[in-house]
Design a protein around this motif. Structure first.
Motif, mmCIF file in Angstrom:
data_model
loop_
_atom_site.group_PDB
_atom_site.id
_atom_site.type_symbol
_atom_site.label_atom_id
_atom_site.label_comp_id
_atom_site.label_asym_id
_atom_site.label_seq_id
_atom_site.Cartn_x
_atom_site.Cartn_y
_atom_site.Cartn_z
ATOM 1 N N GLN A 104 0.811 -1.210 0.000
ATOM 2 C CA GLN A 104 0.000 0.000 0.000
ATOM 3 C C GLN A 104 0.850 1.269 0.000
ATOM 4 O OE1 GLN A 104 -3.551 -0.111 -0.348
ATOM 5 N NE2 GLN A 104 -2.745 -2.120 -0.899
ATOM 6 N N ILE A 105 1.931 1.277 0.759
ATOM 7 C CA ILE A 105 2.756 2.487 0.803
ATOM 8 C C ILE A 105 3.485 2.676 -0.526
ATOM 9 C CG2 ILE A 105 5.036 1.690 1.620
ATOM 10 C CD1 ILE A 105 2.939 4.666 2.918
ATOM 11 N N GLY A 138 1.248 14.460 -0.942
ATOM 12 C CA GLY A 138 1.519 13.379 -0.002
ATOM 13 C C GLY A 138 0.851 13.619 1.343
ATOM 14 N N PHE A 139 0.881 14.869 1.801
ATOM 15 C CA PHE A 139 0.221 15.201 3.071
ATOM 16 C C PHE A 139 -1.281 15.461 2.879
ATOM 17 C CE2 PHE A 139 4.631 16.421 4.383
ATOM 18 C CZ PHE A 139 4.718 15.550 5.471
ATOM 19 N N ILE A 286 -3.595 4.798 1.969
ATOM 20 C CA ILE A 286 -2.839 5.135 3.177
ATOM 21 C C ILE A 286 -3.596 4.676 4.429
ATOM 22 C CG2 ILE A 286 -3.747 7.463 3.580
ATOM 23 C CD1 ILE A 286 -0.050 6.359 3.807
ATOM 24 N N TYR A 287 -4.916 4.621 4.346
ATOM 25 C CA TYR A 287 -5.730 4.077 5.444
ATOM 26 C C TYR A 287 -5.406 2.588 5.619
ATOM 27 C CZ TYR A 287 -9.990 3.035 8.160
ATOM 28 O OH TYR A 287 -10.888 2.648 9.134
ATOM 29 N N ASN A 288 -5.300 1.870 4.483
ATOM 30 C CA ASN A 288 -4.933 0.453 4.537
ATOM 31 C C ASN A 288 -3.573 0.270 5.207
ATOM 32 O OD1 ASN A 288 -7.220 -0.491 3.252
ATOM 33 N ND2 ASN A 288 -6.306 -0.485 1.221
ATOM 34 N N GLY A 309 3.135 6.919 7.527
ATOM 35 C CA GLY A 309 3.075 6.272 6.223
ATOM 36 C C GLY A 309 3.154 7.276 5.087
ATOM 37 N N ALA A 310 2.478 8.415 5.246
ATOM 38 C CA ALA A 310 2.511 9.459 4.220
ATOM 39 C C ALA A 310 3.933 9.978 4.020
ATOM 40 C CB ALA A 310 1.575 10.603 4.605
#
Length: 418
Positions: A104-105, A138-139, A286-288, A309-310
């Protein structure tokens, strides 16, 4: 302590959501650019009728797989990472957390790099804006994920209908430009691909996402809601993305909906589609990662893990590593489906269709039955010449079932406690 979205426990019955809420979030997740690129490879390899058959069969198999996991998630209130504790063990589940989280990332890095690069190209900005835009997006894309389910729901209710409208407008325009159905039927393929390979491509487009769609289907009010919403997203939604990419490639030699809409003259709609398409998948992605990260680290500070992660995704994107990651992430797509196969066998065969409460369960450090089954399923998928995702899921399920039955009288051989 942060308790939003229940990263380490079951979703309570009074916090469950209805069909519309679950459906729009999952549809927003499956509306993704890379899926259309995969569809583009099919559009150049098949006549229109055979193309439709491949899309329907492939997405039906993908939808059935995701819906089966969605049913388990709703019944148990658990996501894939938490269900991994039952089939892989308390420590063993960290293996699946790493695989799911890293995938995911990597896609998150790819997504923020893609939107920055495409936006610069579309608007004519200087290339020097690419890195600042990667950092900005990204943020920005993790904001709705930080809010949690409510943030994803809010965005999807706005974005999904808008994207659906844009896609239908584009498809209609493309149909007119192609000379109607008769024109499409008359198109000759320019590439070659076997039908089995086409099915594999369709399933592979989002099988990793289907394995982690439990993060939202566990919020469903009933198993029926979970199954319908999941099928709507992975059969209809993902199917529409593949079809859009295939037709774009067939008519305009462009698979991505944004490039197609630019070719059609819809510049404003193309830019809006770019933002909505990427954002609704990025925040889910990003939730995953955050959910897998919470289980890996055994922390319920989901928002902090989301931001972390972000930052990792931004570093990968800015460093250009996303270019090298994509082939590896596609390879990981072979190793993710067997996780779902082990979970399904564990739920129905070992636990009889009902997990005990996670906090009350006495779980081993390593469940070797699950880990061995996963390894065999992954090997089968990797070496299979046809339908690797399907073969991987089936072999993992079969192996786990056989081992559970064989070791029913000798549980100590299947589970080793720390």
């Amino acid at each position: 302590m942060e308790t939003t979205d229940y990263p380490l426990s079951e979703v309570p019955k009074d916090k469950r959501k209805g069909l519309l809420s679950i459906s729009v979030i999952l549809l927003g997740f499956t509306f993704f650019t890379s899926t259309m690129w995969a569809g583009g490879s099919l559009g150049q390899a098949f006549a229109f009728e055979e193309l439709l058959s491949a899309i329907i069969i492939g997405n039906l198999l993908l939808g059935a797989y995701a819906a089966a996991l969605g049913y388990i998630a709703c019944k148990s209130g658990l996501n894939t990472a938490l269900m991994g504790r039952f089939c892989f063990g308390e420590a063993g589940s960290k293996l699946s957390d790493v695989i799911l989280g890293f995938t995911q990332i990597g896609w998150y890095a790819w997504g923020i790099a893609t939107i920055a690069i495409v936006l610069v190209k579309t608007t004519g900005l200087s290339e020097s804006f690419e890195i600042p835009l990667m950092i900005l997006f990204g943020f920005a894309f993790c904001i709705t994920a930080m809010i949690g389910y409510k943030g994803l729901d809010w965005l999807s209710r706005i974005a999904v209908p808008a994207m659906m409208l844009f896609i239908l407008v584009s498809l209609y325009t493309g149909l007119v430009d192609a000379g109607g159905l008769a024109g499409l039927m008359g198109q000759e393929p320019s590439e070659s691909m076997s039908f089995a390979a086409a099915i594999t491509v369709v399933i592979g487009t989002f099988v990793s996402g289907g394995t982690q769609a439990t993060n939202w289907s566990r919020f469903a009010k009933s198993p029926r809601v979970a199954v319908i919403a999941t099928m709507a997203a992975f059969f209809v939604g993902n199917g529409l993305m593949v079809l859009t990419g295939a037709l774009g490639s067939l008519i305009y030699q462009q698979a991505d909906i944004v490039d197609v809409m630019l070719a059609q003259g819809f510049v404003v709609l193309a830019v809006l589609m770019l933002f909505l398409n990427i954002w609704t998948t990025q925040d889910n992605t990003i939730y995953n990662f955050a959910v897998a990260g919470c289980n890996l680290l055994r922390t319920d500070r989901r928002r902090l893990v989301t931001v972390g992660g972000a930052i990792i995704g931004i570093v990968l994107a800015v460093g250009g590593m996303y270019n090298m990651l994509i082939p590896f992430l596609v390879l990981l797509g072979t190793f993710i489906p067997p996780i779902g196969g082990v979970i399904m066998a564990d739920f129905w065969v070992k636990h009889g269709g009902s997990y005990p409460k996670l906090q009350e369960a006495s779980l081993p450090a390593f469940n070797w039955t699950g880990l061995i089954s996963y390894a065999i399923g992954s090997a089968a998928a990797y070496f299979s010449p046809v339908l690797p995702p399907v073969i991987g899921v089936f072999c993992a399920m079969l192996c786990y079932t056989v081992l559970v039955k064989a070791l029913a009288q000798q549980p100590a051989l299947g589970e080793v406690r720390g």
